[in-house]
Motif scaffolding. Structure first.
Motif, short mmCIF file in Angstrom:
data_model
loop_
_atom_site.label_atom_id
_atom_site.label_comp_id
_atom_site.label_asym_id
_atom_site.label_seq_id
_atom_site.Cartn_x
_atom_site.Cartn_y
_atom_site.Cartn_z
N VAL A 7 0.84 -1.20 0.00
CA VAL A 7 0.00 0.00 0.00
C VAL A 7 0.88 1.25 0.00
N PRO A 8 1.04 1.90 -1.16
CA PRO A 8 1.81 3.14 -1.19
C PRO A 8 1.00 4.25 -0.52
N CYS A 9 1.62 4.99 0.39
CA CYS A 9 0.88 6.04 1.11
C CYS A 9 1.63 7.35 1.09
N TYR A 10 0.97 8.37 0.62
CA TYR A 10 1.52 9.71 0.70
C TYR A 10 0.45 10.63 1.26
N ASN A 11 0.65 11.11 2.46
CA ASN A 11 -0.35 11.94 3.15
C ASN A 11 -1.72 11.28 3.18
N GLU A 12 -1.79 10.09 3.72
CA GLU A 12 -3.04 9.34 3.74
C GLU A 12 -3.58 9.15 5.16
N ASN A 29 -12.39 -13.04 5.74
CA ASN A 29 -13.07 -13.97 4.84
C ASN A 29 -12.13 -14.91 4.10
N MET A 30 -10.82 -14.61 4.17
CA MET A 30 -9.87 -15.47 3.47
C MET A 30 -8.95 -16.13 4.48
N GLN A 31 -9.55 -16.95 5.34
CA GLN A 31 -8.80 -17.56 6.44
C GLN A 31 -7.66 -18.45 5.96
N GLU A 32 -7.81 -19.03 4.76
CA GLU A 32 -6.79 -19.99 4.30
C GLU A 32 -5.49 -19.29 3.89
N VAL A 33 -5.54 -17.96 3.80
CA VAL A 33 -4.36 -17.21 3.33
C VAL A 33 -3.67 -16.50 4.49
N GLU A 34 -2.34 -16.55 4.49
CA GLU A 34 -1.57 -15.78 5.48
C GLU A 34 -1.30 -14.41 4.86
N PHE A 35 -1.67 -13.34 5.58
CA PHE A 35 -1.53 -12.01 4.99
C PHE A 35 -0.33 -11.25 5.52
N GLU A 36 0.19 -10.37 4.69
CA GLU A 36 1.19 -9.39 5.12
C GLU A 36 0.73 -8.05 4.53
N LEU A 37 0.55 -7.04 5.37
CA LEU A 37 0.18 -5.71 4.87
C LEU A 37 1.43 -4.85 4.89
N LEU A 38 1.88 -4.48 3.71
CA LEU A 38 3.15 -3.76 3.62
C LEU A 38 2.88 -2.31 3.21
N PHE A 39 2.88 -1.41 4.20
CA PHE A 39 2.65 0.00 3.91
C PHE A 39 3.97 0.66 3.54
N VAL A 40 3.96 1.42 2.46
CA VAL A 40 5.16 2.16 2.10
C VAL A 40 4.86 3.64 2.28
N ASN A 41 5.47 4.24 3.29
CA ASN A 41 5.24 5.65 3.55
C ASN A 41 6.19 6.48 2.70
N ASP A 42 5.62 7.14 1.70
CA ASP A 42 6.40 7.84 0.70
C ASP A 42 6.69 9.29 1.15
N GLY A 43 7.37 9.43 2.28
CA GLY A 43 7.73 10.77 2.77
C GLY A 43 6.53 11.66 3.08
N SER A 44 5.52 11.11 3.70
CA SER A 44 4.32 11.90 4.02
C SER A 44 4.66 13.05 4.96
N LYS A 45 3.92 14.15 4.79
CA LYS A 45 4.16 15.30 5.66
C LYS A 45 3.15 15.34 6.80
N ASP A 46 2.18 14.45 6.80
CA ASP A 46 1.19 14.45 7.89
C ASP A 46 1.47 13.27 8.84
N ALA A 79 9.77 -0.29 -3.93
CA ALA A 79 10.20 -0.66 -2.58
C ALA A 79 9.31 -1.77 -2.03
N GLY A 80 8.02 -1.67 -2.29
CA GLY A 80 7.09 -2.69 -1.83
C GLY A 80 7.41 -4.04 -2.44
N LEU A 81 7.68 -4.07 -3.74
CA LEU A 81 7.99 -5.33 -4.41
C LEU A 81 9.27 -5.92 -3.83
N GLU A 82 10.25 -5.05 -3.54
CA GLU A 82 11.52 -5.54 -2.99
C GLU A 82 11.35 -6.16 -1.61
#
Ligand code: UDP
Ligand code: MG
Length: 319
Positions: A7-12, A29-46, A79-82
């Protein structure tokens, strides 16, 4: 099966809570899947980074990478893909314009139907300024003509990709990144899902008209050398016109004599040719500028803070 959502985030700061609530429902709803939420903070000012840190503190599936300044959405995606550790990787905007509810369907297309990636496109541009839609359409039409990369009108960056697809994208470590082109360029089997445009849930769009315009030039320079060929073609056409004009003037001189008139037309022609030369130099210059940035091999982003880490080549090979 592990699924990483980038999730790319800039001032979000305003949108993130809505986003988390929505994706939480999908993860339930997708219990069979292991999740990873990868937030990329793109230099937000807030307060975006603070919000992400809070989420990470209460949910260990939340990972983040925070940049030292704003590097742009393309850098955030890279960065997220890496940093993605999933077998599958999705890219999703933080403003809920990419509906998380589509994830189960996308997941099924890859795991059951054998696709390598599932992409989305919006079929309407409702809620967008008409001038912007007009230029966007023109851009896609032009790209179709002048580039081999298959860039689809209305395509979003919202995608689910298999590991080989992600690795192929990572192989392309170019500096001038135009993801919509890169996605098409790597090939693989892609399924397209369509949906109506959704307006962002909170906050404001980060794209001004000017920023979009420059981005479209980036796209053209990155995926087509047609402008260079056109410049050369223009030169040839101009030479032909000049040759014809010379013949015309010589013949007229021989037949009728006295050709010392026509200064105004002379000035027009000189200015016109000067303009064309500058235009062609400008086209050349924009390719040269991109090459210049590319050979410097600067990093695509600089990470200032993170709670995960990038796998290095050795680790990937040892797996
Ligand atoms: N974004 C980003 N860096 C930027 C601009 C935007 O990471 O420099 C992110 C933004 O936080 C959002 C996504 O890219 O998650 C799409 O941005 P936005 O919604 O403003 O674009 P739009 O949907 O209007 O095209
Ligand atoms: Mg948006």
């Amino acid at each position: 099966m592990k699924l990483t959502v980038i999730v790319p985030c800039y001032n979000e700061e305003a949108a993130l809570h809505y986003f988390y609530a929505e994706i939480e429902k999908v993860m339930q709803n997708m219990q069979e899947v292991e999740f990873e939420l990868l937030f990329v903070n793109d230099g937000s000012k807030d307060q975006t980074l603070e919000v992400i840190r809070e989420l990470a503190a209460k949910d260990e599936r939340v990972k983040y990478v925070s940049f030292s300044r704003n590097f742009g959405k393309e850098a955030a995606i890279y960065a997220g893909l890496e940093h993605s550790t999933g077998d599958l990787t999705a890219i999703m905007d933080a403003d809920l314009q990419d509906p998380p509810a589509l994830l189960p369907e996308m997941y099924k297309a890859i795991t059951e139907e054998g696709y390598d990636s599932v992409a989305t496109r919006r079929v309407s541009r409702k809620g967008e300024p008409p001038i912007r839609s007009f230029f966007a359409r023109m851009f896609y039409r032009l790209m179709k003509r002048i580039s081999k990369a298959d860039i689809v009108d209305g395509a979003r960056d919202y995608r689910l990709m298999s590991r080989p697809f992600v690795d192929a994208l990572l192989e392309m470590s170019e500096y001038n990144r135009f993801s919509k082109g890169l996605f098409g360029w790597v090939g693989f089997r892609t399924k397209w899902l369509e949906y109506e445009n959704i307006e962002r849930v909170a906050g404001e769009t980060k794209w001004s008209f000017w920023k979009l315009f420059l981005y479209s030039i980036d796209g053209i320079v990155a995926f087509s050398t047609m402008p260079l060929s056109l410049a050369a073609l223009l030169g040839v056409v101009m030479c032909l016109v000049a040759a014809l004009a010379i013949v015309f003037i010589v013949v007229r001189q021989v037949l009728y004599g006295g050709s010392a008139f026509g200064w105004p037309s002379m000035v027009c022609i000189t200015i016109f040719l000067g303009g064309i030369q500058l235009l062609c130099m400008g086209i050349l210059g924009s390719y040269l500028a991109k090459t210049y940035l590319e050979v410097k091999k600067r990093p695509i982003y600089i990470c200032k803070e993170t709670n995960t880490r990038r796998k290095n080549r050795m680790e990937i090979e040892n797996e």
